[in-house]
Design a protein around this motif. Structure first.
Motif, PDB file in Angstrom:
ATOM      1  N   ASN A 115     -21.428  -8.447  -3.672  1.00 27.74           N
ATOM      2  CA  ASN A 115     -20.935  -8.293  -5.041  1.00 27.74           C
ATOM      3  C   ASN A 115     -21.333  -6.936  -5.608  1.00 27.74           C
ATOM      4  O   ASN A 115     -20.553  -6.278  -6.292  1.00 27.74           O
ATOM      5  N   GLU A 116     -22.542  -6.520  -5.312  1.00 25.77           N
ATOM      6  CA  GLU A 116     -23.006  -5.219  -5.779  1.00 25.77           C
ATOM      7  C   GLU A 116     -22.208  -4.096  -5.142  1.00 25.77           C
ATOM      8  O   GLU A 116     -21.862  -3.113  -5.808  1.00 25.77           O
ATOM      9  N   ILE A 117     -21.915  -4.260  -3.838  1.00 24.22           N
ATOM     10  CA  ILE A 117     -21.130  -3.238  -3.134  1.00 24.22           C
ATOM     11  C   ILE A 117     -19.732  -3.131  -3.737  1.00 24.22           C
ATOM     12  O   ILE A 117     -19.201  -2.039  -3.918  1.00 24.22           O
ATOM     13  N   LEU A 118     -19.120  -4.275  -4.055  1.00 27.24           N
ATOM     14  CA  LEU A 118     -17.791  -4.266  -4.665  1.00 27.24           C
ATOM     15  C   LEU A 118     -17.809  -3.516  -5.986  1.00 27.24           C
ATOM     16  O   LEU A 118     -16.882  -2.742  -6.283  1.00 27.24           O
ATOM     17  N   GLU A 119     -18.837  -3.715  -6.801  1.00 27.58           N
ATOM     18  CA  GLU A 119     -18.938  -3.015  -8.074  1.00 27.58           C
ATOM     19  C   GLU A 119     -18.980  -1.505  -7.870  1.00 27.58           C
ATOM     20  O   GLU A 119     -18.357  -0.744  -8.601  1.00 27.58           O
ATOM     21  N   VAL A 120     -19.706  -1.085  -6.835  1.00 25.46           N
ATOM     22  CA  VAL A 120     -19.804   0.348  -6.553  1.00 25.46           C
ATOM     23  C   VAL A 120     -18.468   0.887  -6.050  1.00 25.46           C
ATOM     24  O   VAL A 120     -17.978   1.919  -6.525  1.00 25.46           O
ATOM     25  N   ILE A 121     -17.881   0.160  -5.079  1.00 27.27           N
ATOM     26  CA  ILE A 121     -16.633   0.621  -4.446  1.00 27.27           C
ATOM     27  C   ILE A 121     -15.499   0.709  -5.453  1.00 27.27           C
ATOM     28  O   ILE A 121     -14.745   1.683  -5.490  1.00 27.27           O
ATOM     29  N   VAL A 181       0.836  -1.205   0.000  1.00 29.61           N
ATOM     30  CA  VAL A 181       0.000   0.000   0.000  1.00 29.61           C
ATOM     31  C   VAL A 181       0.874   1.259   0.000  1.00 29.61           C
ATOM     32  O   VAL A 181       0.618   2.211  -0.738  1.00 29.61           O
ATOM     33  N   LYS A 182       1.925   1.251   0.834  1.00 29.70           N
ATOM     34  CA  LYS A 182       2.830   2.411   0.895  1.00 29.70           C
ATOM     35  C   LYS A 182       3.416   2.734  -0.467  1.00 29.70           C
ATOM     36  O   LYS A 182       3.427   3.890  -0.919  1.00 29.70           O
ATOM     37  N   TYR A 183       3.933   1.703  -1.135  1.00 30.12           N
ATOM     38  CA  TYR A 183       4.611   1.937  -2.403  1.00 30.12           C
ATOM     39  C   TYR A 183       3.621   2.256  -3.526  1.00 30.12           C
ATOM     40  O   TYR A 183       3.929   3.018  -4.439  1.00 30.12           O
ATOM     41  N   HIS A 184       2.438   1.672  -3.444  1.00 24.23           N
ATOM     42  CA  HIS A 184       1.437   1.938  -4.481  1.00 24.23           C
ATOM     43  C   HIS A 184       1.010   3.401  -4.455  1.00 24.23           C
ATOM     44  O   HIS A 184       0.843   4.023  -5.518  1.00 24.23           O
ATOM     45  N   ASN A 225      -8.191   3.540  -7.411  1.00 28.29           N
ATOM     46  CA  ASN A 225      -6.804   3.320  -6.990  1.00 28.29           C
ATOM     47  C   ASN A 225      -6.717   2.333  -5.827  1.00 28.29           C
ATOM     48  O   ASN A 225      -5.825   1.490  -5.775  1.00 28.29           O
ATOM     49  N   ALA A 226      -7.643   2.437  -4.894  1.00 30.16           N
ATOM     50  CA  ALA A 226      -7.667   1.507  -3.767  1.00 30.16           C
ATOM     51  C   ALA A 226      -7.955   0.091  -4.258  1.00 30.16           C
ATOM     52  O   ALA A 226      -7.357  -0.884  -3.777  1.00 30.16           O
ATOM     53  N   TYR A 227      -8.851  -0.008  -5.233  1.00 24.62           N
ATOM     54  CA  TYR A 227      -9.182  -1.324  -5.800  1.00 24.62           C
ATOM     55  C   TYR A 227      -7.977  -1.918  -6.526  1.00 24.62           C
ATOM     56  O   TYR A 227      -7.672  -3.113  -6.379  1.00 24.62           O
ATOM     57  N   LEU A 228      -7.268  -1.093  -7.302  1.00 22.60           N
ATOM     58  CA  LEU A 228      -6.091  -1.581  -8.012  1.00 22.60           C
ATOM     59  C   LEU A 228      -5.008  -2.045  -7.025  1.00 22.60           C
ATOM     60  O   LEU A 228      -4.312  -3.024  -7.275  1.00 22.60           O
ATOM     61  N   CYS A 229      -4.892  -1.325  -5.906  1.00 21.70           N
ATOM     62  CA  CYS A 229      -3.939  -1.729  -4.871  1.00 21.70           C
ATOM     63  C   CYS A 229      -4.346  -3.072  -4.261  1.00 21.70           C
ATOM     64  O   CYS A 229      -3.506  -3.934  -4.011  1.00 21.70           O
ATOM     65  N   GLU A 270     -15.012 -11.209  -1.698  1.00 21.57           N
ATOM     66  CA  GLU A 270     -15.299 -10.637  -0.386  1.00 21.57           C
ATOM     67  C   GLU A 270     -14.055 -10.022   0.226  1.00 21.57           C
ATOM     68  O   GLU A 270     -14.085  -8.901   0.736  1.00 21.57           O
ATOM     69  N   GLU A 271     -12.935 -10.751   0.166  1.00 21.57           N
ATOM     70  CA  GLU A 271     -11.704 -10.224   0.744  1.00 21.57           C
ATOM     71  C   GLU A 271     -11.219  -9.011  -0.035  1.00 21.57           C
ATOM     72  O   GLU A 271     -10.705  -8.052   0.542  1.00 21.57           O
ATOM     73  N   ILE A 272     -11.364  -9.054  -1.349  1.00 24.62           N
ATOM     74  CA  ILE A 272     -10.978  -7.894  -2.163  1.00 24.62           C
ATOM     75  C   ILE A 272     -11.825  -6.684  -1.788  1.00 24.62           C
ATOM     76  O   ILE A 272     -11.332  -5.544  -1.701  1.00 24.62           O
ATOM     77  N   LEU A 273     -13.125  -6.910  -1.538  1.00 32.71           N
ATOM     78  CA  LEU A 273     -14.012  -5.829  -1.128  1.00 32.71           C
ATOM     79  C   LEU A 273     -13.517  -5.179   0.157  1.00 32.71           C
ATOM     80  O   LEU A 273     -13.369  -3.946   0.232  1.00 32.71           O
ATOM     81  N   TYR A 274     -13.237  -5.999   1.178  1.00 28.84           N
ATOM     82  CA  TYR A 274     -12.837  -5.438   2.467  1.00 28.84           C
ATOM     83  C   TYR A 274     -11.458  -4.791   2.397  1.00 28.84           C
ATOM     84  O   TYR A 274     -11.210  -3.767   3.037  1.00 28.84           O
ATOM     85  N   LEU A 275     -10.549  -5.382   1.626  1.00 33.49           N
ATOM     86  CA  LEU A 275      -9.248  -4.753   1.436  1.00 33.49           C
ATOM     87  C   LEU A 275      -9.406  -3.388   0.774  1.00 33.49           C
ATOM     88  O   LEU A 275      -8.777  -2.404   1.195  1.00 33.49           O
ATOM     89  N   THR A 276     -10.244  -3.321  -0.246  1.00 37.29           N
ATOM     90  CA  THR A 276     -10.466  -2.055  -0.949  1.00 37.29           C
ATOM     91  C   THR A 276     -11.043  -0.998  -0.015  1.00 37.29           C
ATOM     92  O   THR A 276     -10.612   0.161  -0.023  1.00 37.29           O
TER      93      THR A 276
END
Length: 283
Positions: A228-234, A186-189, A240-244, A263-269
């Motif tokens: 899944n719907e929330i992830l699409e919105v987020i 995250v720091k380097y991204h 940039n957070a999603y790409l990280c 799910e994990e990608i959602l919470y990480l984002t």
């Protein structure tokens, strides 16, 4: 309680109301007592209920080899952890922590000082546990008149963390390394330094701890249609957070052979978005 076996003046073996064999510790609890005598239960400050012969042997070895004062110090430290932070700790922490305190004080008297190579990580990734370590140093100073260096607070904190996750100190090292890797991505991204005093940072580190527990046990998460719907919105709002988060996904799959679900990608984002919320999205 009736004495079944006297170990020394400060420890005896007896049985509880469930007829389980237990080991109780208290200053002078066995003094002037013999088998089948009643004990003063007001003197008890720690009760051990061994789950098996191996654990019983470790407890008996500790009682025979380590001053009872150090067991009492451990009890005070652990009571503080449970009272202030409501931690659920494995009972084995008493043996590990008491043994560490004994070794630390022995080294002190020998003029030997060990640096804690994880001191920075303990302070920043486990602030509550480090605070418990600092409290431990206060208790040691009060009880023994010895002022240990702050590195020892880190060591005490490490034992608390290890007890929280119910794993060994080796597992603690691996988990800490995992957190370092995730935060570095995250720091380097984003080319940023974290506000390590912020609640968002604390929540992110806490999430990473539980994330590591799932990876280490290879536990998968399931995800409903709403998430899944929330992830699409987020991911469209915080690109940039999603790409990280996708970078973390790729790293974990390559390094740990663990496939992240949505799910994990959602919470990480979400967590990455929070700790980088002051960075304009176009950057």
């Amino acid at each position: 309680m009736i004495i079944k076996k006297k170990l020394n003046n400060n420890a005896i073996i007896t049985k509880n109301n469930q007829n389980q064999e237990i080991i109780v510790v208290g200053k002078g609890i066995g003094y002037g007592k013999d088998t089948n005598n009643l004990i003063d239960e007001n003197k008890i400050y720690k009760t051990f209920v061994p789950e098996n012969k191996g654990e019983k042997k470790r407890i008996l070895d500790m009682i025979s080899q380590i001053p009872v004062q150090y067991i009492e110090i451990s009890e005070k430290i652990i009571s503080y952890a449970r009272r202030k932070y409501e931690l659920i700790l494995n009972e084995s922490v008493y043996i590990a922590l008491t043994d560490h305190i004994s070794s630390s004080l022995d080294r002190y008297h020998e003029g030997i000082f060990l640096r804690n190579k994880f001191q920075w990580e303990i302070k920043h990734f486990y602030p509550n546990e480090f605070d418990i370590g600092l409290k431990g140093l206060e208790i040691i100073k009060e009880e023994c008149g010895i002022e240990l260096k702050e590195d020892e607070a880190g060591f005490i904190g490490m034992h608390i963390v290890s007890s929280e996750v119910g794993q060994s100190m080796d597992d603690f090292y691996v988990m800490t390394r995992f957190i370092q890797q995730m935060t570095n991505i995250v720091k380097y991204h984003f080319s940023i330094e974290f506000d390590e005093e912020s609640l968002d940072y604390y929540r992110f580190i806490t999430h990473l701890k539980f994330f590591w527990h799932r990876i280490s046990r290879n536990r998968e998460n399931t995800m409903g249609s709403l998430e899944n719907e929330i992830l699409e919105v987020i991911k469209n709002k915080r690109v940039n957070a999603y790409l990280c988060a996708l970078k973390i996904k790729q790293f974990i799959e390559e390094k740990y052979k663990y496939e992240l679900g949505n799910e994990e990608i959602l919470y990480l984002t979400i967590h990455i978005s929070r700790i980088t919320k002051n960075i304009p999205e176009e950057e």
